[in-house]
Design a protein around this motif. Structure first.
Motif, PDB file in Angstrom:
ATOM      1  N   ASP A 228     -95.602  65.868  26.320  1.00 35.46           N
ATOM      2  CA  ASP A 228     -94.273  65.527  26.844  1.00 35.46           C
ATOM      3  C   ASP A 228     -93.586  64.481  25.979  1.00 35.46           C
ATOM      4  OD1 ASP A 228     -94.931  67.264  28.789  1.00 35.46           O
ATOM      5  OD2 ASP A 228     -95.402  65.735  30.320  1.00 35.46           O
ATOM      6  N   ARG A 229     -94.384  63.490  25.558  1.00 33.62           N
ATOM      7  CA  ARG A 229     -93.773  62.431  24.741  1.00 33.62           C
ATOM      8  C   ARG A 229     -93.317  62.960  23.381  1.00 33.62           C
ATOM      9  NH1 ARG A 229     -97.523  57.447  24.463  1.00 33.62           N
ATOM     10  NH2 ARG A 229     -99.183  58.740  25.336  1.00 33.62           N
ATOM     11  N   PHE A 230     -94.080  63.893  22.821  1.00 33.36           N
ATOM     12  CA  PHE A 230     -93.655  64.498  21.558  1.00 33.36           C
ATOM     13  C   PHE A 230     -92.353  65.272  21.753  1.00 33.36           C
ATOM     14  CE2 PHE A 230     -96.771  64.670  17.854  1.00 33.36           C
ATOM     15  CZ  PHE A 230     -97.427  63.508  18.215  1.00 33.36           C
TER      16      PHE A 230
ATOM     17  N   GLY B 207     -88.705  64.658  20.098  1.00 31.56           N
ATOM     18  CA  GLY B 207     -88.218  65.707  19.197  1.00 31.56           C
ATOM     19  C   GLY B 207     -89.132  65.925  18.001  1.00 31.56           C
ATOM     20  N   ILE B 208     -90.418  65.675  18.178  1.00 29.72           N
ATOM     21  CA  ILE B 208     -91.362  65.902  17.079  1.00 29.72           C
ATOM     22  C   ILE B 208     -92.435  66.897  17.516  1.00 29.72           C
ATOM     23  CG2 ILE B 208     -90.990  63.680  15.947  1.00 29.72           C
ATOM     24  CD1 ILE B 208     -93.570  62.662  17.271  1.00 29.72           C
ATOM     25  N   GLU B 209     -93.197  67.397  16.533  1.00 27.97           N
ATOM     26  CA  GLU B 209     -94.169  68.459  16.780  1.00 27.97           C
ATOM     27  C   GLU B 209     -95.568  68.059  16.352  1.00 27.97           C
ATOM     28  OE1 GLU B 209     -93.580  72.099  14.661  1.00 27.97           O
ATOM     29  OE2 GLU B 209     -91.806  72.605  15.837  1.00 27.97           O
ATOM     30  N   TYR B 210     -96.567  68.607  17.070  1.00 31.65           N
ATOM     31  CA  TYR B 210     -97.939  68.567  16.573  1.00 31.65           C
ATOM     32  C   TYR B 210     -98.322  69.985  16.190  1.00 31.65           C
ATOM     33  CZ  TYR B 210    -102.973  68.841  16.488  1.00 31.65           C
ATOM     34  OH  TYR B 210    -104.262  69.108  16.096  1.00 31.65           O
ATOM     35  N   PHE B 211     -98.922  70.132  15.033  1.00 31.34           N
ATOM     36  CA  PHE B 211     -99.299  71.483  14.671  1.00 31.34           C
ATOM     37  C   PHE B 211    -100.584  71.514  13.859  1.00 31.34           C
ATOM     38  CE2 PHE B 211     -98.014  72.698  10.345  1.00 31.34           C
ATOM     39  CZ  PHE B 211     -98.432  74.013  10.260  1.00 31.34           C
ATOM     40  N   TYR B 212    -101.492  72.447  14.246  1.00 31.06           N
ATOM     41  CA  TYR B 212    -102.793  72.580  13.612  1.00 31.06           C
ATOM     42  C   TYR B 212    -102.809  73.809  12.713  1.00 31.06           C
ATOM     43  CZ  TYR B 212    -107.639  73.382  12.643  1.00 31.06           C
ATOM     44  OH  TYR B 212    -108.806  73.597  11.965  1.00 31.06           O
TER      45      TYR B 212
ATOM     46  N   ASP C  19     -93.293  64.466  12.551  1.00 32.54           N
ATOM     47  CA  ASP C  19     -94.228  65.519  12.947  1.00 32.54           C
ATOM     48  C   ASP C  19     -95.637  65.160  12.478  1.00 32.54           C
ATOM     49  OD1 ASP C  19     -92.133  66.948  13.958  1.00 32.54           O
ATOM     50  OD2 ASP C  19     -92.036  68.386  12.285  1.00 32.54           O
ATOM     51  N   LEU C  20     -96.620  65.698  13.214  1.00 34.05           N
ATOM     52  CA  LEU C  20     -98.016  65.497  12.830  1.00 34.05           C
ATOM     53  C   LEU C  20     -98.661  66.840  12.523  1.00 34.05           C
ATOM     54  CD1 LEU C  20    -100.538  63.617  12.617  1.00 34.05           C
ATOM     55  CD2 LEU C  20    -100.971  64.165  15.020  1.00 34.05           C
ATOM     56  N   TRP C  21     -99.253  66.953  11.348  1.00 31.72           N
ATOM     57  CA  TRP C  21    -100.023  68.136  10.977  1.00 31.72           C
ATOM     58  C   TRP C  21    -101.487  67.738  10.936  1.00 31.72           C
ATOM     59  CZ3 TRP C  21     -97.446  70.863   6.131  1.00 31.72           C
ATOM     60  CH2 TRP C  21     -96.064  70.998   6.368  1.00 31.72           C
ATOM     61  N   PHE C  22    -102.343  68.652  11.389  1.00 31.35           N
ATOM     62  CA  PHE C  22    -103.780  68.402  11.275  1.00 31.35           C
ATOM     63  C   PHE C  22    -104.446  69.669  10.768  1.00 31.35           C
ATOM     64  CE2 PHE C  22    -108.059  67.843  13.577  1.00 31.35           C
ATOM     65  CZ  PHE C  22    -108.593  67.132  12.521  1.00 31.35           C
ATOM     66  N   ALA C  23    -105.380  69.518   9.865  1.00 26.47           N
ATOM     67  CA  ALA C  23    -106.028  70.686   9.272  1.00 26.47           C
ATOM     68  C   ALA C  23    -107.503  70.433   9.024  1.00 26.47           C
ATOM     69  CB  ALA C  23    -105.331  71.033   7.954  1.00 26.47           C
TER      70      ALA C  23
END
Ligand code: NAP
Ligand code: MG
Length: 402
Positions: A235-237, A241-246, A204-208
């Protein structure tokens, strides 16, 4: 045994003090006996930077653009004391800063996890990778002292000469003022580097950022990330099965501390500087951290995250034995060799890099380690060895694997 062959040279950037000593030992004990090591050598030691008016740093960065993969030793960033110690012509800039400004890109830092070194945060089960934007903000700032009674304004002059002005502050008393910038292109390549890295490592990718306070500057980062994600990665995420979240940076800090780890935390330049030291220390030590600069054009520069370990170097110069941890420097080499192998289609070289990393972890997990880890390790079998013996112990285990 026949030595492993290379095709393209690595850009080798030598450095300073104790890490320069370790650099040579790593090559002599763990690399050149097994690999027909090809490098293009640049001496970024402070003395040589001074002799070349720091041109060598620029040349090393340009060579990285030519060949694609570099490995860098820690280097001194001179301050007033260093100017005197080395009798420098001037207080040269940070080589890392110079190289990052030329290559642009994102620095990924991840802890090297071994049994016996437990994180200070008990819930952390998996590594946390920090992705640090390596361009702009406070690292390219312009600042001034402001006398009492002065007014500071922000002025942007467009290409036709039209001015946009904002008052920053009217100063009753004396103070300070600072200007910062960033570029849409650089933020976009930061976003791409993070999304690609998340996909390639299936995390997963987190951005803050602090976009509630910085409604234009930080908000721009948030918007660019979101646009690129929606357009090119959503779509690729999902497929991976991974997430991007801000989220906001203060919320991110709280979540990170309560998390299990196992994700990438993307940070603006300054946040990444601070948070990577926090994460490294909480996982054990800066000497147990990998660090790679990934440029938008696909150049890679591998380095150790710590400094030149000056205190140990003076002991070494006095003829005393040292117990300096070479793992981060060694993993800079294995990272670079693996990437070179990948780009040149050399499975033997990639396999060697993996075995060398495995042998390093096994050495520490067997209980043989340097003083910094000895102080942290919970192993009952632990034994502190000197800098050189540690590398020889790794070599013994590597030999068995080859
Ligand atoms: P440092 O070299 O990171 O060392 C600070 C302390 O951390 C050391 O004295 C040592 O603690 C411990 N340490 C760091 N790396 C270690 C290792 N590999 N093995 C064992 N212990 C380790 O920072 P510094 O002494 O403040 O800075 C020295 C020079 O490094 C400065 O001139 C600075 O400009 C430069 N620097 C370069 C880089 C880079 O090129 N990437 C990054 C940061 C700093 P003990 O003394 O308690 O054993
Ligand atoms: Mg730092």
């Amino acid at each position: 045994m026949q030595k492993i062959q290379m095709k393209t040279p690595l850009v080798e950037m030598d450095g300073d003090e104790m890490t320069r000593v370790l650099w040579k030992w790593i090559k002599d004990i763990l690399l050149t006996p097994y690999i027909d090591l090809k490098t293009e050598y640049y001496d970024l030691g402070l003395k040589h930077r001074d002799e070349t008016d720091d041109r060598v740093t620029v040349e090393a960065a340009e060579a990285t653009k030519k060949y694609g993969v570099a490995v860098k030793c820690a280097t001194i960033t001179p301050n007033a004391a260093r100017v005197e110690e080395y009798n420098l012509k001037q207080m040269w800039k940070s080589p890392n800063g110079t190289i990052r400004a030329i290559l642009d890109g994102t620095v990924f830092r991840a802890p090297i996890v071994v049994k016996g070194i437990t994180p200070f945060i008990p819930s952390w089960k998996k590594p946390i990778t920090i992705a640090r934007h390596a361009y702009g903000d406070v690292y390219k700032n312009v600042e001034l002292p402001v006398p009492a009674g002065a007014k500071a304004e922000l002025v942007v002059t467009d290409k036709d000469g039209k001015e946009t002005r904002r008052e920053i502050h009217a100063f009753d008393g004396a103070g300070v003022v600072q200007g910062q910038h960033n570029l849409d292109d650089s933020i976009a390549s930061f976003a791409h580097a993070c999304f690609d890295y998340a996909l390639s490592t299936k995390q997963d990718l987190w951005f803050a950022t602090k976009d509630t306070i910085s409604k234009i500057y930080d908000h721009r980062f948030k918007d660019i990330f979101q646009e690129i994600f929606d357009k090119e990665y959503q779509d690729r995420f999902a497929a991976a099965g991974i997430e991007y979240f801000y989220t906001l940076i203060d919320d991110a800090v709280a979540r990170v501390v309560r998390s299990e780890g196992g994700f990438i935390w993307a940070c603006k330049n300054y946040d990444g500087d601070v948070m990577s030291d926090m994460v490294a220390t909480a996982f054990g030590s800066l000497a147990m951290m990998t660090s790679v600069l990934v440029s938008p054009k696909g150049y890679y520069e591998y380095e150790a995250a710590h400094g030149t370990v000056q205190r140990h170097y003076y002991k070494y110069l006095n003829g005393e034995t040292t117990s300096t941890n070479s793992v981060a420097t060694l993993f800079a080499w294995t990272g670079a060799l693996r990437k070179r192998g990948e780009l040149d289609g050399l499975p033997d070289l990639m396999d060697f890099a993996q075995k060398l990393e495995d042998a390093t972890r096994e050495t520490i997990e067997y209980g043989v380690m340097t003083g910094d880890l000895y102080a942290l390790s919970t192993l009952l079998t632990k034994r502190k060895v000197d800098s050189e013996t540690f590398l020889q112990e790794i070599a013994k285990r590597l030999e068995k694997k080859l």
